[in-house]
Design a protein around this motif. Structure first.
Motif, mmCIF file in Angstrom:
data_model
loop_
_atom_site.group_PDB
_atom_site.id
_atom_site.type_symbol
_atom_site.label_atom_id
_atom_site.label_comp_id
_atom_site.label_asym_id
_atom_site.label_seq_id
_atom_site.Cartn_x
_atom_site.Cartn_y
_atom_site.Cartn_z
ATOM 1 N N UNK A 150 0.289 4.154 1.010
ATOM 2 C CA UNK A 150 -0.943 3.662 0.414
ATOM 3 C C UNK A 150 -1.384 4.472 -0.782
ATOM 4 N N UNK A 151 -0.797 5.667 -0.977
ATOM 5 C CA UNK A 151 -1.054 6.433 -2.195
ATOM 6 C C UNK A 151 -2.079 7.533 -2.092
ATOM 7 N N UNK A 152 -2.701 7.720 -0.947
ATOM 8 C CA UNK A 152 -3.695 8.789 -0.817
ATOM 9 C C UNK A 152 -3.009 10.150 -0.763
ATOM 10 N N UNK A 153 -3.712 11.179 -1.238
ATOM 11 C CA UNK A 153 -3.181 12.535 -1.192
ATOM 12 C C UNK A 153 -2.919 12.944 0.264
ATOM 13 N N UNK A 154 -1.872 13.741 0.445
ATOM 14 C CA UNK A 154 -1.446 14.120 1.797
ATOM 15 C C UNK A 154 -1.071 15.590 1.806
ATOM 16 N N UNK B 212 5.282 5.467 8.191
ATOM 17 C CA UNK B 212 5.533 4.815 6.910
ATOM 18 C C UNK B 212 6.265 5.738 5.948
ATOM 19 N N UNK B 213 6.177 5.422 4.643
ATOM 20 C CA UNK B 213 6.903 6.161 3.610
ATOM 21 C C UNK B 213 5.963 7.165 2.940
ATOM 22 N N UNK B 214 6.310 8.443 3.021
ATOM 23 C CA UNK B 214 5.562 9.533 2.390
ATOM 24 C C UNK B 214 6.338 9.999 1.151
ATOM 25 N N UNK B 215 5.649 10.183 0.039
ATOM 26 C CA UNK B 215 6.286 10.467 -1.247
ATOM 27 C C UNK B 215 6.006 11.903 -1.689
#
Length: 229
Positions: free
Chosen positions: A58-62, A74-77
């Motif tokens: 979803x694009x939130x900072x992690x 899910x997919x972490x970038x």
């Protein structure tokens, strides 16, 4: 540049700097247990540079540390910024999650030696179905105890799990108590002028400690007196 005399030759220099491009590593995947500890995602990448940043699905900072108790699969970038003119580089970690089984809380049951068969699963609290049972002897068991043929002891319920989750076990402690035995029926013939007779002595194989009732259901002492009974 060379020159025609009396001019002097001239020169200039170009300084070339080569900057290494960033390397976010090779993509990775990770399967975790829903009851597992938090996991650092960087370890799932192949050869990444340190110092990058993470974004969640979803694009939130992690933070870069996946906690199965609160984070979504899910997919972490992972992104490593480059030094101009090099562009940034990215890689991903795909996170999947498996469920840990719950064999429930331990239980206990007390059965009479002549009771009907009992399903031990009902003695566990909150257990997931689909497990297997072993008896006190360590051998496979159906999970239904028949006190006529099964022994007392600890019966173990086991659930297996898909890695990396671990299986779970719980126990039901079965106690079997002896059934009361009132003995075999008997017939007593007495004289109407005779003395009192202990009716218990007429029974064959009876356990002591019971109570008597007379014809009609009234409480009786157990001593038959032909003058009054």
């Amino acid at each position: 540049l060379t020159a025609t005399a009396p001019c002097l030759s001239d020169f200039a220099q170009v300084l070339v700097t080569v900057v290494a491009p960033p390397d976010a590593g090779g993509d990775g995947s990770l399967t975790v247990c829903d009851q597992g500890a938090p996991t650092v995602l960087l370890a799932a990448l192949v050869g990444p540079d340190a110092g990058g940043t993470w974004t969640a699905p979803g694009g939130a900072a992690f933070t870069g540390t996946y906690d199965p108790a609160v984070d979504a699969t899910g997919v972490y970038t992972y992104t490593v910024n480059g030094i101009v003119p090099c562009a940034a580089d990215q890689s991903t970690v795909t996170v999947d999650q498996t469920g840990a089984p719950d064999a429930g809380s331990d239980g206990a049951t007390t059965l009479c030696a002549n009771s009907t068969p009992t399903d031990l699963f009902s003695g566990l609290m909150g257990a997931d179905p689909g497990g297997t049972w072993t008896g006190p002897d360590g051998l496979a068991h159906s999970g239904t105890v028949d006190p006529v043929i099964d022994g007392a002891g600890i019966y173990t319920y086991t659930l297996t799990a898909a890695p990396p989750c671990l299986g779970d076990q719980s126990e039901v402690t079965v106690t079997i108590i002896a059934a009361p035995d009132a003995g075999a029926d008997a017939v007593l013939t007495v004289c109407d002028q005779g003395t009192g007779s202990d009716l218990f002595a007429q029974l064959v194989g009876a356990d002591a400690g019971g109570t008597w009732s007379a014809p009609g259901g009234n409480v009786f002492s157990g001593i038959y007196d032909p003058l009054t009974d």
